[in-house]
Design a protein around this motif. Structure first.
Motif, PDB file in Angstrom:
ATOM      1  N   LEU A  19       7.175   6.546   8.060  1.00 18.72           N
ATOM      2  CA  LEU A  19       6.344   6.426   6.867  1.00 18.72           C
ATOM      3  C   LEU A  19       7.157   6.687   5.601  1.00 18.72           C
ATOM      4  O   LEU A  19       6.984   6.007   4.592  1.00 18.72           O
ATOM      5  N   SER A  20       8.093   7.653   5.652  1.00 20.67           N
ATOM      6  CA  SER A  20       8.914   7.951   4.468  1.00 20.67           C
ATOM      7  C   SER A  20       9.799   6.765   4.100  1.00 20.67           C
ATOM      8  O   SER A  20      10.011   6.483   2.919  1.00 20.67           O
ATOM      9  N   VAL A  21      10.317   6.045   5.093  1.00 25.00           N
ATOM     10  CA  VAL A  21      11.153   4.869   4.829  1.00 25.00           C
ATOM     11  C   VAL A  21      10.301   3.725   4.287  1.00 25.00           C
ATOM     12  O   VAL A  21      10.711   3.008   3.377  1.00 25.00           O
ATOM     13  N   LEU A  22       9.092   3.567   4.828  1.00 29.70           N
ATOM     14  CA  LEU A  22       8.172   2.539   4.334  1.00 29.70           C
ATOM     15  C   LEU A  22       7.844   2.782   2.866  1.00 29.70           C
ATOM     16  O   LEU A  22       7.891   1.861   2.041  1.00 29.70           O
ATOM     17  N   LEU A  23       7.561   4.031   2.521  1.00 32.22           N
ATOM     18  CA  LEU A  23       7.256   4.376   1.135  1.00 32.22           C
ATOM     19  C   LEU A  23       8.475   4.175   0.235  1.00 32.22           C
ATOM     20  O   LEU A  23       8.363   3.648  -0.879  1.00 32.22           O
ATOM     21  N   ALA A  24       9.648   4.567   0.721  1.00 29.98           N
ATOM     22  CA  ALA A  24      10.877   4.382  -0.060  1.00 29.98           C
ATOM     23  C   ALA A  24      11.148   2.900  -0.299  1.00 29.98           C
ATOM     24  O   ALA A  24      11.563   2.501  -1.388  1.00 29.98           O
ATOM     25  N   GLY A  25      10.935   2.068   0.720  1.00 27.82           N
ATOM     26  CA  GLY A  25      11.098   0.619   0.565  1.00 27.82           C
ATOM     27  C   GLY A  25      10.096   0.038  -0.416  1.00 27.82           C
ATOM     28  O   GLY A  25      10.417  -0.859  -1.199  1.00 27.82           O
ATOM     29  N   PHE A  26       8.871   0.558  -0.382  1.00 23.11           N
ATOM     30  CA  PHE A  26       7.831   0.134  -1.320  1.00 23.11           C
ATOM     31  C   PHE A  26       8.268   0.438  -2.754  1.00 23.11           C
ATOM     32  O   PHE A  26       8.203  -0.417  -3.637  1.00 23.11           O
ATOM     33  N   ILE A  27       8.755   1.648  -2.969  1.00 22.95           N
ATOM     34  CA  ILE A  27       9.217   2.043  -4.307  1.00 22.95           C
ATOM     35  C   ILE A  27      10.440   1.216  -4.710  1.00 22.95           C
ATOM     36  O   ILE A  27      10.558   0.786  -5.853  1.00 22.95           O
ATOM     37  N   GLY A  28      11.342   0.966  -3.768  1.00 22.18           N
ATOM     38  CA  GLY A  28      12.498   0.104  -4.049  1.00 22.18           C
ATOM     39  C   GLY A  28      12.059  -1.289  -4.464  1.00 22.18           C
ATOM     40  O   GLY A  28      12.631  -1.898  -5.369  1.00 22.18           O
ATOM     41  N   GLY A  29      11.014  -1.815  -3.811  1.00 21.12           N
ATOM     42  CA  GLY A  29      10.472  -3.122  -4.189  1.00 21.12           C
ATOM     43  C   GLY A  29       9.899  -3.113  -5.594  1.00 21.12           C
ATOM     44  O   GLY A  29      10.069  -4.070  -6.355  1.00 21.12           O
ATOM     45  N   VAL A  30       9.228  -2.017  -5.951  1.00 26.04           N
ATOM     46  CA  VAL A  30       8.684  -1.891  -7.310  1.00 26.04           C
ATOM     47  C   VAL A  30       9.823  -1.841  -8.330  1.00 26.04           C
ATOM     48  O   VAL A  30       9.778  -2.521  -9.360  1.00 26.04           O
ATOM     49  N   VAL A  31      10.852  -1.061  -8.050  1.00 27.10           N
ATOM     50  CA  VAL A  31      11.992  -0.948  -8.963  1.00 27.10           C
ATOM     51  C   VAL A  31      12.699  -2.297  -9.110  1.00 27.10           C
ATOM     52  O   VAL A  31      13.166  -2.647 -10.198  1.00 27.10           O
ATOM     53  N   SER A  32      12.737  -3.089  -8.032  1.00 30.09           N
ATOM     54  CA  SER A  32      13.403  -4.397  -8.109  1.00 30.09           C
ATOM     55  C   SER A  32      12.716  -5.327  -9.100  1.00 30.09           C
ATOM     56  O   SER A  32      13.339  -6.261  -9.602  1.00 30.09           O
TER      57      SER A  32
END
Length: 112
Positions: free
Chosen positions: A11-24
């Motif tokens: 779940l922590s990696v999923l959330l981090a990827g989600f935030i990375g997608g937002v930053v992109s």
């Protein structure tokens, strides 16, 4: 059964990827709402499912998995583009070796 066991992702990696997608999105110009949504979702999915593979391949310690998930989410569209180009090139190469296709031609669906 917890989330990680049920879906095979952290779940922590999923959330981090989600935030990375937002930053992109900060690097995108003239983007539609649906494209932005796709970037965010693909960032989370790429991070969640490719993080274990990338962690193993790069021989990274597990405590950096969330950071790796963020980076994968941030560059997810480039990662997807690279994977698609690589698999297309590899597929064409194998089809040419078999004599079933030439560059620029799609394989005939009757060839099996």
């Amino acid at each position: 059964m917890d989330f990680e066991q049920q879906f095979g992702i952290k779940l922590s990696v999923l959330l981090a990827g989600f935030i990375g997608g937002v930053v992109s999105l900060t690097y995108e110009t003239k983007i539609t709402f649906y494209r932005a949504l796709l970037l965010i979702i693909s960032g989370a999915a790429v991070a969640a499912y490719l993080q274990p593979l990338a962690e193993h391949w790069m021989d990274m310690p597990e405590n950096l998995s969330t950071a790796l998930g963020f980076v994968l989410g941030l560059v997810s569209m480039k990662v997807i583009h690279f994977i698609m180009q690589y698999t297309e090139g590899t597929l064409q190469k194998h089809l040419q070796e078999d004599g079933r296709a030439t560059k620029g031609n799609k394989p005939d669906s009757s060839d099996k």
